[in-house]
Design a protein around this motif. Structure first.
Motif, short mmCIF file in Angstrom:
data_model
loop_
_atom_site.label_atom_id
_atom_site.label_comp_id
_atom_site.label_asym_id
_atom_site.label_seq_id
_atom_site.Cartn_x
_atom_site.Cartn_y
_atom_site.Cartn_z
N GLU A 10 0.83 -1.20 0.00
CA GLU A 10 0.00 0.00 0.00
C GLU A 10 0.87 1.26 0.00
OE1 GLU A 10 -3.02 0.06 3.02
OE2 GLU A 10 -3.54 -2.04 2.65
N LEU A 11 1.93 1.25 0.79
CA LEU A 11 2.84 2.38 0.85
C LEU A 11 3.54 2.59 -0.48
CD1 LEU A 11 4.03 4.59 2.63
CD2 LEU A 11 5.78 2.97 3.35
N LYS A 12 3.94 1.50 -1.13
CA LYS A 12 4.59 1.60 -2.43
C LYS A 12 3.62 2.15 -3.47
CE LYS A 12 7.23 -0.99 -5.90
NZ LYS A 12 7.13 0.14 -6.78
N ALA A 13 2.37 1.70 -3.44
CA ALA A 13 1.36 2.19 -4.39
C ALA A 13 1.12 3.68 -4.20
CB ALA A 13 0.07 1.41 -4.22
N LEU A 14 1.04 4.11 -2.94
CA LEU A 14 0.86 5.54 -2.67
C LEU A 14 2.07 6.36 -3.12
CD1 LEU A 14 -0.84 5.52 0.84
CD2 LEU A 14 -1.84 6.25 -1.33
N SER A 15 3.24 5.82 -2.90
CA SER A 15 4.47 6.50 -3.32
C SER A 15 4.54 6.62 -4.84
CB SER A 15 5.69 5.73 -2.80
OG SER A 15 6.87 6.31 -3.26
N ASP A 16 4.18 5.55 -5.53
CA ASP A 16 4.16 5.57 -7.00
C ASP A 16 3.14 6.58 -7.53
OD1 ASP A 16 6.10 3.62 -6.99
OD2 ASP A 16 4.71 1.98 -7.49
N LYS A 17 1.98 6.65 -6.87
CA LYS A 17 0.96 7.60 -7.29
C LYS A 17 1.45 9.04 -7.06
CE LYS A 17 -3.90 8.71 -6.85
NZ LYS A 17 -5.19 8.34 -6.26
N ALA A 18 2.11 9.29 -5.94
CA ALA A 18 2.63 10.62 -5.65
C ALA A 18 3.69 11.02 -6.68
CB ALA A 18 3.21 10.67 -4.24
N LYS A 19 4.55 10.09 -7.06
CA LYS A 19 5.57 10.38 -8.07
C LYS A 19 4.94 10.69 -9.41
CE LYS A 19 9.29 7.64 -6.06
NZ LYS A 19 10.13 6.45 -6.20
N ALA A 20 3.90 9.94 -9.77
CA ALA A 20 3.22 10.18 -11.05
C ALA A 20 2.54 11.55 -11.06
CB ALA A 20 2.20 9.07 -11.32
N LEU A 21 1.91 11.92 -9.95
CA LEU A 21 1.27 13.23 -9.86
C LEU A 21 2.29 14.36 -9.94
CD1 LEU A 21 -1.43 12.56 -7.11
CD2 LEU A 21 -1.82 13.00 -9.53
N LYS A 22 3.44 14.17 -9.28
CA LYS A 22 4.49 15.19 -9.32
C LYS A 22 5.04 15.33 -10.74
CE LYS A 22 8.71 16.72 -7.13
NZ LYS A 22 9.70 16.50 -6.08
#
Length: 108
Positions: A10-22
């Motif tokens: 879950e943490l990795k998925a959130l991190s990947d989503k944050a990177k994509a948004l940035k």
């Protein structure tokens, strides 16, 4: 029995989503710079202009900039390109003569 949660996944998925948004935001800002014609400025000049804008305390100046920006997007919308060229939906879109005039107007 309760389902076990995979916190690492879950943490990795959130991190990947944050990177994509940035990354999307950076791409949109780059498209905005190009669409306004500001990419014709050297990096130091553009950085100086942006730093002055960020440091500006006067509400009148900020409101004038906001109104000029709103007019820019409305002009682009009437020409059929709208904000799509800014948000990266049309990666082939090139800034037109209108954007170049907007850049010159900012120098006044």
């Amino acid at each position: 029995m309760r389902k076990v949660r995979d916190y690492d996944a879950e943490l990795k998925a959130l991190s990947d989503k944050a990177k994509a948004l940035k990354a999307k935001r950076v791409e949109q800002l780059g498209a905005l710079v190009a669409a306004t014609g500001a990419d014709a400025l050297d990096a130091e000049t553009l950085a100086g202009v942006l730093l002055d804008a960020v440091g500006e305390k006067g509400a009148e100046a900020k409101e004038a900039w906001r109104a000029k920006g709103a007019a820019f997007f409305q002009r682009r919308g009437r020409k059929g390109r709208g904000a799509a060229a800014i948000d990266g939906a049309e990666p082939d879109a090139q800034p037109g003569g209108d954007a170049a005039r907007g850049s010159g107007a900012a120098a006044d």
